[in-house]
Design a protein around this motif. Structure first.
Motif, mmCIF file in Angstrom:
data_model
loop_
_atom_site.group_PDB
_atom_site.id
_atom_site.type_symbol
_atom_site.label_atom_id
_atom_site.label_comp_id
_atom_site.label_asym_id
_atom_site.label_seq_id
_atom_site.Cartn_x
_atom_site.Cartn_y
_atom_site.Cartn_z
ATOM 1 N N PHE A 1 1.937 -12.820 25.523
ATOM 2 C CA PHE A 1 1.497 -11.504 25.053
ATOM 3 C C PHE A 1 2.304 -11.005 23.856
ATOM 4 O O PHE A 1 1.787 -10.376 22.963
ATOM 5 N N GLY A 2 3.618 -11.233 23.917
ATOM 6 C CA GLY A 2 4.436 -10.531 22.938
ATOM 7 C C GLY A 2 5.300 -11.454 22.141
ATOM 8 O O GLY A 2 4.930 -12.583 21.840
ATOM 9 N N GLY A 3 6.472 -10.958 21.730
ATOM 10 C CA GLY A 3 7.429 -11.763 20.988
ATOM 11 C C GLY A 3 7.032 -11.887 19.540
ATOM 12 O O GLY A 3 6.362 -11.025 18.974
ATOM 13 N N ASN A 4 7.433 -12.992 18.920
ATOM 14 C CA ASN A 4 7.177 -13.204 17.502
ATOM 15 C C ASN A 4 5.712 -13.559 17.280
ATOM 16 O O ASN A 4 5.254 -14.634 17.621
ATOM 17 N N GLN A 5 4.981 -12.609 16.712
ATOM 18 C CA GLN A 5 3.554 -12.821 16.505
ATOM 19 C C GLN A 5 3.236 -13.242 15.068
ATOM 20 O O GLN A 5 2.101 -13.176 14.632
ATOM 21 N N GLN A 6 4.270 -13.634 14.288
ATOM 22 C CA GLN A 6 4.024 -14.052 12.901
ATOM 23 C C GLN A 6 3.131 -15.280 12.858
ATOM 24 O O GLN A 6 3.271 -16.198 13.659
ATOM 25 N N LEU A 7 2.213 -15.269 11.909
ATOM 26 C CA LEU A 7 1.367 -16.444 11.700
ATOM 27 C C LEU A 7 2.114 -17.390 10.760
ATOM 28 O O LEU A 7 2.759 -16.953 9.813
ATOM 29 N N ARG A 8 2.013 -18.670 11.067
ATOM 30 C CA ARG A 8 2.753 -19.662 10.253
ATOM 31 C C ARG A 8 1.796 -20.359 9.306
ATOM 32 O O ARG A 8 0.809 -20.964 9.730
ATOM 33 N N LEU A 9 2.134 -20.271 7.988
ATOM 34 C CA LEU A 9 1.306 -20.887 6.945
ATOM 35 C C LEU A 9 2.142 -21.936 6.222
ATOM 36 O O LEU A 9 3.208 -21.625 5.692
ATOM 37 N N GLY A 10 1.648 -23.154 6.241
ATOM 38 C CA GLY A 10 2.339 -24.225 5.528
ATOM 39 C C GLY A 10 1.843 -24.310 4.097
ATOM 40 O O GLY A 10 0.649 -24.083 3.852
ATOM 41 N N VAL A 11 2.743 -24.602 3.193
ATOM 42 C CA VAL A 11 2.352 -24.741 1.781
ATOM 43 C C VAL A 11 2.942 -26.035 1.247
ATOM 44 O O VAL A 11 4.122 -26.343 1.513
ATOM 45 N N THR A 12 2.132 -26.781 0.505
ATOM 46 C CA THR A 12 2.634 -27.999 -0.114
ATOM 47 C C THR A 12 1.943 -28.173 -1.470
ATOM 48 O O THR A 12 0.993 -27.457 -1.789
ATOM 49 N N GLY A 13 2.424 -29.113 -2.241
ATOM 50 C CA GLY A 13 1.800 -29.396 -3.555
ATOM 51 C C GLY A 13 2.720 -28.996 -4.687
ATOM 52 O O GLY A 13 3.946 -29.173 -4.604
ATOM 53 N N ALA A 14 2.137 -28.434 -5.750
ATOM 54 C CA ALA A 14 2.864 -28.125 -6.975
ATOM 55 C C ALA A 14 4.080 -27.242 -6.693
ATOM 56 O O ALA A 14 4.075 -26.426 -5.774
ATOM 57 N N SER A 15 5.113 -27.426 -7.531
ATOM 58 C CA SER A 15 6.319 -26.628 -7.333
ATOM 59 C C SER A 15 6.741 -25.899 -8.609
ATOM 60 O O SER A 15 7.875 -25.474 -8.731
ATOM 61 N N GLY A 16 5.790 -25.778 -9.563
ATOM 62 C CA GLY A 16 6.088 -25.063 -10.805
ATOM 63 C C GLY A 16 6.241 -23.574 -10.547
ATOM 64 O O GLY A 16 5.965 -23.098 -9.436
ATOM 65 N N PRO A 17 6.646 -22.824 -11.562
ATOM 66 C CA PRO A 17 6.873 -21.386 -11.382
ATOM 67 C C PRO A 17 5.628 -20.639 -10.931
ATOM 68 O O PRO A 17 5.710 -19.744 -10.071
ATOM 69 N N LEU A 18 4.465 -21.025 -11.472
ATOM 70 C CA LEU A 18 3.233 -20.308 -11.093
ATOM 71 C C LEU A 18 2.834 -20.639 -9.658
ATOM 72 O O LEU A 18 2.377 -19.785 -8.890
ATOM 73 N N ALA A 19 3.010 -21.924 -9.305
ATOM 74 C CA ALA A 19 2.721 -22.337 -7.920
ATOM 75 C C ALA A 19 3.658 -21.616 -6.958
ATOM 76 O O ALA A 19 3.257 -21.174 -5.870
#
Lengths: 311, 384
Positions: free
Chosen positions: B39-57
């Motif tokens: 029911f409770g605790g840490n309800q943060q959604l986890r989003l993984g990101v991968t790919g480009a690592s430039g400043p805009l990315a």
């Protein structure tokens, strides 16, 4: 003086008359066997005597007092040993006894003392603190009886107390019952074992289809149905001549001879035998063996109900 | 005295059995803990990101980050896909390697979102990713436009646009009523009360089996043969069931307070709910204990214990029930107990605030307990 007096006891279930005007009484120190085939109305009769079932007619008196399901005073006079192993199997023998003792008002030091006494009486003192579930069938039966003895009853009702027990436990149970009767306790006993009834009961009542078919001592019941004794003889000498002489004796109803063997049908074997021996000796017959077969309760039961007791 | 002896015997028999201790005491605490985590605790959604690592990315990846969404960097697309499939991540975003150059050169760039079917967290997250991407795209378009109009470099234009304060359209959110679960409330305070109701009722149902056994084994009949009136026997058996429920309920209350810090609110209110609910369970147990067959009583007990529990919101929160189901739920005592406890535990109500719930529970208790006592007495005096 009768401890239990039952008069015209009646119980009806719908259209079925389960108990139909049953009457009998049990004196102090007397053991009364209530016998009957399955469905004869024994359990219903006992339920009304014990006070767990209301009667539709008749009356039950205990020590002269009118007994009913609501009469705590008369209920306290009864020790009840049901056919079922009515025990808490997850408790120890001592805990079972202490609990049922409380229902009879036995608590504190008196309760402890009484529990110790009945444990001793049924030979379970050394197993008192073991869980009942670990007991053998015979031990459970003995504990079942011990609970019935807690209140030092005037009337002990045992409903098939030896069903399914080993011979050793059965013997111990029968000895306990005999001892209690010797101490003045009135005992009402039902069983499917005729030899138990023969051994224990001073009087027997035979019920069938809800009615009391007959009651009395073993001898009275036998004579009631006209059963005769049989005497089986083996002898050396002229058995045919001896038979002719014996046939003339007043108590001998029939004589059959087959070689050295003779069978006499007599009304009272024990009374007749001295005369028989004397007659045979005079006739020059040397008696090698004698066997007396008196009619037993099984024969009486069969005669009255048309069924064997274990049917 | 006899009533007490019978009642206490029932209590002793339940709590001396190790299996019962596990079911009656340990299991509720395990379930309070497990359901509390759910029911409770840490309800943060986890989003993984991968790919480009430039400043805009990196800008885009940072845009995904919020209080409710935690962004995690993942090595490559295969690892990202595997994490989503295994449920370690709710969703994943693959930013193409050419993202920075495409954006700077004005080319269309395509960001890929990896989700799992039937994952409600992924649905929320997908919506959030699209919003974040659209906001970033709007910024990038504005930067491109500014660069073209003013002849600045794209990076300078982006910095200018990003720091510009432009009045936009704001959405004012105002909530009506109150939150079903106020923020800051311990998750165990959400899980403990329904589980108390579920387990005390279930235990009452299982103790009914003991009553059937006592009848079929002749123990009850033997008790009736003693100088003990039928009313005392029935009262003793009823008291036994009541005491068992009360003790179990109190243990759950005290234990959850000590172990998980659950605040049960107004003690009088909580005690009143527990007492009435124990009477309901006790009454139902007496009714069930009057059945002829042990197997029948066991089956019906499990069906009633779990069925009414599920319908009354002790397994899935009552607040998630649809209108019709919610209406049906209110025919169970569990739902009224749930609502009563919710008022006390979540909203700080006192005993006077939950009088309607207590009234309905009292009515349930009166009906079931009266029926149970009447039925058991009838069975007893009929010689069954």
């Amino acid at each position: 003086m009768p401890i239990l007096e039952i008069t015209d006891l009646t119980k009806r279930y719908g259209d079925t008359l389960a108990v139909d005007g049953v009457s009998f009484s049990i004196d102090e120190g007397e053991t009364y066997g209530l016998l009957g085939p399955n469905g004869a109305g024994k359990t219903t009769t006992i339920s009304m005597i014990v006070g767990v079932l209301d009667r539709d007619g008749g009356e039950v008196r205990l020590d002269g007092r009118l007994h009913s399901v609501t009469n705590a005073e008369t209920k306290a006079l009864i020790g009840y040993v049901p056919q079922d192993l009515a025990l808490y199997q997850d408790l120890t023998a001592r805990e079972n006894l202490r609990f049922f003792g409380r229902l009879y008002g036995l608590a504190g030091a008196e309760g402890t003392r009484k529990v110790g006494e009945v444990l001793e009486a049924v030979g379970l003192s050394d197993r008192a603190n073991e869980q009942v579930a670990k007991f053998s069938g015979g031990m459970m039966r003995r504990l079942n009886i011990a609970i019935g003895l807690l209140n030092k009853p005037r009337l002990l009702i045992l409903d098939e107390p030896t069903a399914g027990v080993d011979p050793q436990s059965r013997n111990a149970i029968l000895n306990t019952v005999q001892q209690l009767a010797g101490e003045g306790v009135a005992v009402l006993y039902t069983t499917h074992y005729m030899e138990e009834a023969e051994r224990l009961c001073d009087r027997v009542g035979i019920v069938d289809l809800g009615r009391m078919k007959a009651e009395g001592t073993r001898r009275e019941l036998v004579s009631l149905v006209g059963e005769n004794d049989r005497v089986l003889l083996k002898g050396d000498g002229d058995m045919k001549q001896a038979a002719a002489v014996l046939s003339g004796m007043p108590d001998i109803k029939q004589v059959t001879v087959d070689g050295a063997d003779a069978e006499l049908i007599v009304t009272d074997a024990r009374g007749t035998l001295p005369g028989v021996f004397e007659t045979l000796t005079r006739a020059g017959v040397h008696v090698r063996s004698v066997e007396v077969r008196e009619p037993d309760l099984e024969a009486v039961f069969l005669h009255l109900t048309g069924k064997a007791l274990r049917d | 005295m006899k009533v007490t002896a019978i009642g206490l015997l029932n209590l002793r028999r339940v709590f001396r059995d190790r299996a019962n201790i596990f079911f009656v005491i340990i299991t509720p605490f395990v379930m309070i803990f497990v359901m509390g985590l759910f029911f409770g605790g840490n309800q943060q959604l986890r989003l993984g990101v991968t790919g480009a690592s430039g400043p805009l990315a990196e800008r885009l990846a940072t845009a995904f980050d919020s209080g409710d969404v935690r962004v995690e960097r993942v090595g490559d697309a295969d690892a990202l896909r595997a994490d989503v499939e295994r449920g370690r991540l709710h969703s994943g975003v693959i930013i193409p390697a050419t993202y920075d150059s495409d954006v700077q050169s004005g080319k269309q760039s395509e960001v890929r979102l990896i989700t799992r079917p039937n994952d409600w967290g992924a649905v929320d997250l997908g919506s959030w990713v699209r919003t974040a991407v659209q906001q970033e795209a709007a910024l990038l378009k504005a930067a491109r436009f500014a660069a073209q109009e003013r002849g600045d470099s794209f990076d300078d234009a982006l910095r200018t646009v990003a720091t510009a304060t432009v009045p936009g359209i704001d959405v004012q959110v105002s909530a009506g009523g109150r939150a079903a679960v106020p923020s800051g409330l311990s998750q165990f305070a959400v899980s403990a009360p329904p589980l108390l109701l579920l387990y005390t009722f279930l235990t009452a149902m299982t103790t009914a089996i003991g009553l059937v056994q006592a009848r079929t084994s002749g123990v009850l009949r033997r008790m009736y043969a003693s100088p003990t009136p039928a009313r005392s026997l029935v009262a003793g058996e009823a008291a036994g069931r009541l005491i068992i429920s009360l003790v179990q309920g109190l243990l759950i209350m005290l234990g959850s307070a000590l172990l998980f810090g659950v605040d049960w609110g107004d003690p009088l209110g909580a005690a009143a709910i527990l007492l009435l609910f124990s009477l309901i369970g006790g009454g139902a147990a007496l009714l069930l204990g009057s059945m002829r067959s042990e197997g029948g009583a066991l089956s019906l007990g499990v069906v009633l214990g779990l069925g009414l529990g599920a319908l009354g919101g002790t397994m899935v929160p009552l607040e998630t029930f649809s209108g019709t189901l919610r209406t049906i739920a209110m025919f169970t005592p569990h739902a009224w107990g749930y609502e009563g406890f919710a008022e006390l535990v979540r909203h700080g109500a006192g005993i006077l605030d939950i009088l309607p719930q207590l009234g309905v529970l009292a009515a349930f208790a009166a009906v079931l307990f009266t029926l149970g006592v009447w039925r058991l007495r009838r069975v007893l005096v009929a010689g069954n």
